[in-house]
Motif scaffolding. Structure first.
Motif, PDB file in Angstrom:
ATOM      1  N   LEU A  19       0.466  -1.281  -0.030  1.00  0.00           N
ATOM      2  CA  LEU A  19      -0.046  -0.071   0.123  1.00  0.00           C
ATOM      3  C   LEU A  19       1.132   1.036   0.124  1.00  0.00           C
ATOM      4  CD1 LEU A  19      -2.678  -1.570   3.160  1.00  0.00           C
ATOM      5  CD2 LEU A  19      -3.031  -1.122   0.361  1.00  0.00           C
ATOM      6  N   ALA A  20       1.902   1.124   0.595  1.00  0.00           N
ATOM      7  CA  ALA A  20       3.158   1.824   0.974  1.00  0.00           C
ATOM      8  C   ALA A  20       4.348   2.523  -0.514  1.00  0.00           C
ATOM      9  CB  ALA A  20       3.965   2.256   2.040  1.00  0.00           C
ATOM     10  N   ASN A  63       8.602   2.020   5.380  1.00  0.00           N
ATOM     11  CA  ASN A  63       7.430   2.131   5.090  1.00  0.00           C
ATOM     12  C   ASN A  63       6.344   2.485   6.251  1.00  0.00           C
ATOM     13  OD1 ASN A  63       5.365  -0.001   4.518  1.00  0.00           O
ATOM     14  ND2 ASN A  63       6.163  -0.219   2.261  1.00  0.00           N
ATOM     15  N   ALA A  65       2.051   1.647   6.532  1.00  0.00           N
ATOM     16  CA  ALA A  65       0.577   1.481   5.875  1.00  0.00           C
ATOM     17  C   ALA A  65      -0.119   0.572   7.294  1.00  0.00           C
ATOM     18  CB  ALA A  65       0.969   0.905   4.971  1.00  0.00           C
ATOM     19  N   VAL A  66      -1.788   1.369   7.042  1.00  0.00           N
ATOM     20  CA  VAL A  66      -2.650   1.076   7.252  1.00  0.00           C
ATOM     21  C   VAL A  66      -3.772   0.497   6.483  1.00  0.00           C
ATOM     22  CG1 VAL A  66      -4.566   1.602   9.016  1.00  0.00           C
ATOM     23  CG2 VAL A  66      -2.381   3.000   8.728  1.00  0.00           C
ATOM     24  N   GLY A  74      -6.695   6.823  12.547  1.00  0.00           N
ATOM     25  CA  GLY A  74      -6.081   7.496  13.869  1.00  0.00           C
ATOM     26  C   GLY A  74      -4.616   6.495  14.056  1.00  0.00           C
ATOM     27  N   ILE A  75      -4.804   5.472  13.254  1.00  0.00           N
ATOM     28  CA  ILE A  75      -3.768   4.700  13.869  1.00  0.00           C
ATOM     29  C   ILE A  75      -2.255   4.961  12.853  1.00  0.00           C
ATOM     30  CG2 ILE A  75      -2.838   1.954  13.038  1.00  0.00           C
ATOM     31  CD1 ILE A  75      -6.569   1.142  13.193  1.00  0.00           C
ATOM     32  N   ILE A  97      11.891  10.048   6.974  1.00  0.00           N
ATOM     33  CA  ILE A  97      11.282   9.727   6.045  1.00  0.00           C
ATOM     34  C   ILE A  97      10.956  10.327   4.794  1.00  0.00           C
ATOM     35  CG2 ILE A  97       8.773  11.397   6.756  1.00  0.00           C
ATOM     36  CD1 ILE A  97       7.326   8.640   7.094  1.00  0.00           C
ATOM     37  N   LYS A 105      -1.436  13.957   1.497  1.00  0.00           N
ATOM     38  CA  LYS A 105      -2.419  13.200   2.701  1.00  0.00           C
ATOM     39  C   LYS A 105      -1.292  13.239   3.794  1.00  0.00           C
ATOM     40  CE  LYS A 105      -4.787   9.481   4.623  1.00  0.00           C
ATOM     41  NZ  LYS A 105      -5.314   8.191   3.987  1.00  0.00           N
ATOM     42  N   LEU A 109       0.358  14.409   7.024  1.00  0.00           N
ATOM     43  CA  LEU A 109       0.878  13.706   8.426  1.00  0.00           C
ATOM     44  C   LEU A 109       2.360  13.926   8.942  1.00  0.00           C
ATOM     45  CD1 LEU A 109      -0.563  11.309  10.292  1.00  0.00           C
ATOM     46  CD2 LEU A 109       0.172  10.011   8.745  1.00  0.00           C
ATOM     47  N   TYR A 110       2.904  13.882   7.769  1.00  0.00           N
ATOM     48  CA  TYR A 110       4.153  14.171   8.878  1.00  0.00           C
ATOM     49  C   TYR A 110       4.570  15.273   9.142  1.00  0.00           C
ATOM     50  CZ  TYR A 110       4.459   9.428   5.751  1.00  0.00           C
ATOM     51  OH  TYR A 110       3.807   8.603   5.293  1.00  0.00           O
ATOM     52  N   LYS A 112       2.852  18.149  10.335  1.00  0.00           N
ATOM     53  CA  LYS A 112       1.654  18.265  11.435  1.00  0.00           C
ATOM     54  C   LYS A 112       2.779  17.841  13.020  1.00  0.00           C
ATOM     55  CE  LYS A 112      -2.467  16.822   9.840  1.00  0.00           C
ATOM     56  NZ  LYS A 112      -3.431  17.164  10.278  1.00  0.00           N
TER      57      LYS A 112
HETATM   58  N1  ACO Z   1      -7.612  12.843   3.438  1.00  0.00           N
HETATM   59  C1  ACO Z   1      -6.150  14.308   4.123  1.00  0.00           C
HETATM   60  N2  ACO Z   1      -6.005  14.082   5.011  1.00  0.00           N
HETATM   61  C2  ACO Z   1      -6.114  12.686   5.737  1.00  0.00           C
HETATM   62  C3  ACO Z   1      -6.988  11.973   5.331  1.00  0.00           C
HETATM   63  C4  ACO Z   1      -7.441  12.057   4.110  1.00  0.00           C
HETATM   64  N3  ACO Z   1      -8.149  11.105   3.871  1.00  0.00           N
HETATM   65  N4  ACO Z   1      -6.710  10.468   6.178  1.00  0.00           N
HETATM   66  C5  ACO Z   1      -6.145  11.028   7.128  1.00  0.00           C
HETATM   67  N5  ACO Z   1      -5.521  12.125   6.659  1.00  0.00           N
HETATM   68  C6  ACO Z   1      -4.205  13.284   6.917  1.00  0.00           C
HETATM   69  C7  ACO Z   1      -4.631  13.568   8.493  1.00  0.00           C
HETATM   70  O1  ACO Z   1      -3.844  14.761   8.628  1.00  0.00           O
HETATM   71  C8  ACO Z   1      -4.854  12.855   9.642  1.00  0.00           C
HETATM   72  O2  ACO Z   1      -4.877  14.143  11.070  1.00  0.00           O
HETATM   73  P1  ACO Z   1      -5.954  14.469  11.383  1.00  0.00           P
HETATM   74  O3  ACO Z   1      -6.912  13.583  11.833  1.00  0.00           O
HETATM   75  O4  ACO Z   1      -5.233  15.308  12.364  1.00  0.00           O
HETATM   76  O5  ACO Z   1      -6.996  15.314  10.806  1.00  0.00           O
HETATM   77  C9  ACO Z   1      -3.899  11.937   9.978  1.00  0.00           C
HETATM   78  O6  ACO Z   1      -3.058  11.546   8.611  1.00  0.00           O
HETATM   79  C10 ACO Z   1      -3.648  10.638  10.210  1.00  0.00           C
HETATM   80  O7  ACO Z   1      -4.957   9.641  10.102  1.00  0.00           O
HETATM   81  P2  ACO Z   1      -4.771   8.586  10.753  1.00  0.00           P
HETATM   82  O8  ACO Z   1      -6.149   8.432  10.473  1.00  0.00           O
HETATM   83  O9  ACO Z   1      -4.349   8.662  11.867  1.00  0.00           O
HETATM   84  O10 ACO Z   1      -3.605   8.308   9.298  1.00  0.00           O
HETATM   85  P3  ACO Z   1      -4.091   6.637   8.734  1.00  0.00           P
HETATM   86  O11 ACO Z   1      -4.461   5.162   9.453  1.00  0.00           O
HETATM   87  O12 ACO Z   1      -5.341   5.973   8.056  1.00  0.00           O
HETATM   88  O13 ACO Z   1      -2.401   6.616   8.713  1.00  0.00           O
HETATM   89  C11 ACO Z   1      -1.199   6.228   5.889  1.00  0.00           C
HETATM   90  C12 ACO Z   1      -2.177   6.942   7.274  1.00  0.00           C
HETATM   91  C13 ACO Z   1      -0.381   5.848   6.497  1.00  0.00           C
HETATM   92  C14 ACO Z   1      -0.316   7.533   4.983  1.00  0.00           C
HETATM   93  C15 ACO Z   1      -2.755   5.826   5.541  1.00  0.00           C
HETATM   94  O14 ACO Z   1      -3.282   6.415   5.619  1.00  0.00           O
HETATM   95  C16 ACO Z   1      -2.049   4.557   4.995  1.00  0.00           C
HETATM   96  O15 ACO Z   1      -1.433   3.351   5.049  1.00  0.00           O
HETATM   97  N6  ACO Z   1      -1.989   4.551   3.306  1.00  0.00           N
HETATM   98  C17 ACO Z   1      -1.828   4.026   2.533  1.00  0.00           C
HETATM   99  C18 ACO Z   1       0.457   3.811   2.115  1.00  0.00           C
HETATM  100  C19 ACO Z   1       0.626   4.970   2.552  1.00  0.00           C
HETATM  101  O16 ACO Z   1       0.776   6.119   1.251  1.00  0.00           O
HETATM  102  N7  ACO Z   1       1.636   5.234   3.300  1.00  0.00           N
HETATM  103  C20 ACO Z   1       2.706   6.068   3.067  1.00  0.00           C
HETATM  104  C21 ACO Z   1       3.851   6.395   2.011  1.00  0.00           C
HETATM  105  S1  ACO Z   1       5.350   6.588   2.647  1.00  0.00           S
HETATM  106  C22 ACO Z   1       6.079   5.519   3.441  1.00  0.00           C
HETATM  107  O17 ACO Z   1       5.817   4.765   3.329  1.00  0.00           O
HETATM  108  C23 ACO Z   1       7.586   6.322   3.924  1.00  0.00           C
END
Ligand code: ACO
Length: 150
Positions: A19-20, A63, A65-66, A74-75, A97, A105, A109-110, A112
């Motif tokens: 996913l990531a 990496n 990913a959720v 919030g995970i 990272i 998105k 997140l990062y 913040k």
């Molecule tokens: N749109 C915009 N921002 C969002 C959204 C959304 N739909 N959902 C979450 N966020 C942002 C917000 O900033 C949120 O903070 P807030 O609640 O204070 O507004 C913040 O993400 C954290 O929300 P969580 O619910 O904790 O995030 P989540 O559990 O979804 O995990 C992650 C975030 C890891 C990016 C997840 O969405 C995911 O697995 N995505 C697919 C894989 C990915 O892209 N991984 C990162 C790649 S980079 C790397 O791996 C080094």
């Protein structure tokens, strides 16, 4: 719910890591040298992160990913908190990272969490992946590198 280190007899959760990161080949470049932490709920792995020590002071989240079903609850923030905790335990002073230049998105997140951009790997996604990757309707080109001073 708990976060634990995956032991080396367990299967690598590629379904989540993919996913990531786009390809297994890309993941295999770092995964065997990384510590893989998994987040479990009801005995099921629903999230993962991989930490790679780069040098005495720096550790990188390679990496994170959720699972799709559990995103936005919030995970991801819990995992990032745990990455920071682990990096501090390992006495590192920098947590880095990298993410795509259209991964808004993730960038949000990062940042913040206090991560700041310190480098750009130009053409990373064009040069290192066999096919174009699109996010938010934009082709990923550069990798944005962020770091958090611990
Ligand atoms: N749109 C915009 N921002 C969002 C959204 C959304 N739909 N959902 C979450 N966020 C942002 C917000 O900033 C949120 O903070 P807030 O609640 O204070 O507004 C913040 O993400 C954290 O929300 P969580 O619910 O904790 O995030 P989540 O559990 O979804 O995990 C992650 C975030 C890891 C990016 C997840 O969405 C995911 O697995 N995505 C697919 C894989 C990915 O892209 N991984 C990162 C790649 S980079 C790397 O791996 C080094």
């Amino acid at each position: 719910m708990s976060i634990r280190l995956l032991n080396n007899k367990e299967e690598i959760p590629y379904n989540l890591l993919l996913l990531a990161d786009e390809t297994i080949e890309a993941i295999d470049k770092y995964i065997s040298n990384s510590d893989i932490y998994v987040f479990e709920s009801n005995n099921q792995i629903i999230a993962v992160y991989a930490l790679l020590v780069l040098n005495d002071e720096t550790i990188e989240i390679k990496n994170i990913a959720v699972s799709k079903k559990h995103q936005g609850k919030g995970i991801g923030k819990l995992l990032l908190d745990d990455c920071i905790k682990k990096a501090i335990e390992k006495k590192c002073s920098l947590l880095t990272i990298g993410t795509g230049d259209a991964s808004f998105k993730q960038l949000n997140l990062y940042q913040k969490f206090g991560f700041e951009i310190f480098d750009i790997k130009h053409n990373f996604f064009v040069d290192n992946y066999p096919e174009a990757i699109f996010e938010n309707g934009i082709q990923l080109k550069d990798m944005i590198m962020l770091r958090l001073v611990l």
